[in-house]
Design an enzyme around this catalytic site. Sequence first.
Site, PDB file in Angstrom:
ATOM      1  CB  SER A  44      -0.950   0.008   1.354  1.00  0.00           C
ATOM      2  OG  SER A  44      -1.474   1.287   1.193  1.00  0.00           O
ATOM      3  CD  GLU A  85      -9.208   8.551   8.251  1.00  0.00           C
ATOM      4  OE1 GLU A  85     -10.498   8.478   7.714  1.00  0.00           O
ATOM      5  OE2 GLU A  85      -9.195   8.706   9.193  1.00  0.00           O
ATOM      6  CD  GLU A  86      -3.644   1.362   4.189  1.00  0.00           C
ATOM      7  OE1 GLU A  86      -3.429   1.546   2.816  1.00  0.00           O
ATOM      8  OE2 GLU A  86      -2.289   0.939   4.631  1.00  0.00           O
ATOM      9  CG  LEU A  87      -4.152   1.377  12.036  1.00  0.00           C
ATOM     10  CD1 LEU A  87      -3.813  -0.017  11.520  1.00  0.00           C
ATOM     11  CD2 LEU A  87      -3.322   1.975  12.526  1.00  0.00           C
TER      12      LEU A  87
END
Length: 420
Positions: A44, A85-87
């Site tokens: 990512s 935010e991905e986490l």
Amino acid sequence: MSSSYSFLLAGRELDVFLSFSGKKALDMDFGYDLSRNGIKSFKSESWKEKSFKPIARQTLEALTESKVAVVMTSDEEASSVGFLEELLVILEFQEKRSLTVIPIFLTKRPLDMEEVSHLFPERDRTWRTVIAKLENISAQYSLSRNLAVIHGSHRIKQVADDIRLMFLSCASSDFKGLAGMDRHLRAFHELLALDSDKEVRTVGIWGCAGVGKTTLARYCYAEIFVKFHTHLFLENIQDMKQKLLENIEVEEDVTSSDHERNEITEARNKHRKVLLVADGVKDSEQGQWIKEYANWFAPGSRIILITQDKSVLEESGVNHVYEVGSLRYDEAIQLFSRFAFRQPYPPPEFERLSVRAVQLAGFLPMAIRLFGSFLTGRGKEEWEATLLKLSAKQSKEAVEVWKIMEASEDEHIVEASSQR
């Protein structure tokens, strides 16, 4: 996520999602250690995003398909909005029990959140909550903390090995769901003749797109790689050929950062026993080059070439060839039922439609998974309409058919799926 994502993923192969808090964490990337074990990873780049944006579709697709997410963090640089935010999304997947999360903290503190919290104070509590959850998960895994401090590279290999073992431990249950795989493996093992160390043997796998060539190679690779000094699963043959030719011409030091090139060059120079899988071989020039290069490996080495064209193997001088054919009727029905109904066989009221779907899929595993994933949970009327549309597009490849359907103006079939 709408089902229009999930049915496109059913035929793809991805195992591990790699998430990084920034460049420092990225430096500890162990995608290579995974790939050499035949495990595919997605790296990512959300950490580059400094402002609020929706999670990229590619990221959501990768998370949907992955079984493991490795989250690598460092407090040596400021955290980004994109990573945090991905986490949040990663842990949502984890809470649904569809993803195993492995945190790797490269420093004593997981993250430096001071700057990003100052810029977005309204998100501070949410982010700190998710970091706390990540720390709780890390308590369950001994290698989560201070990876960079104590023998970093060695521990990275340990983490990669743990992930490999995780996949192998569940392989027996997954294996039962791979229609026809036991039959293919038995026949392919005979061609490999692993008991013989008299030669460097090259074995070819061929078959049409979506029939399961790479799946067969990956399962075989996972079973036998421990028998070899060096083992590599290559997906870009042309790129690797160029790197190796450059390496020979300039006599580069093997301390180069290109791990795959170093491994294969060292195996050649030291005459090691090698397992080399080369996927996507497109022409006889590539096949012949691999065979000639492999002659420098030790007797007992095994080279597996994967292609869609049998003539490529014949022109490359490969004498041991295995064709992965389409599924048998019973295998196809069982595979379709697994994805469409989550059970071994279709319900009586859907039996006729299931047979039709399998026929339209050409008895190909990838197409069957796509069709089954798309049709799951739908009523008979939707099945009828969908299969009618598929019949009209039958000459096209499965993935292309679904792209056409996704863009279709037929709201009853497609738009309804995106609202589910």
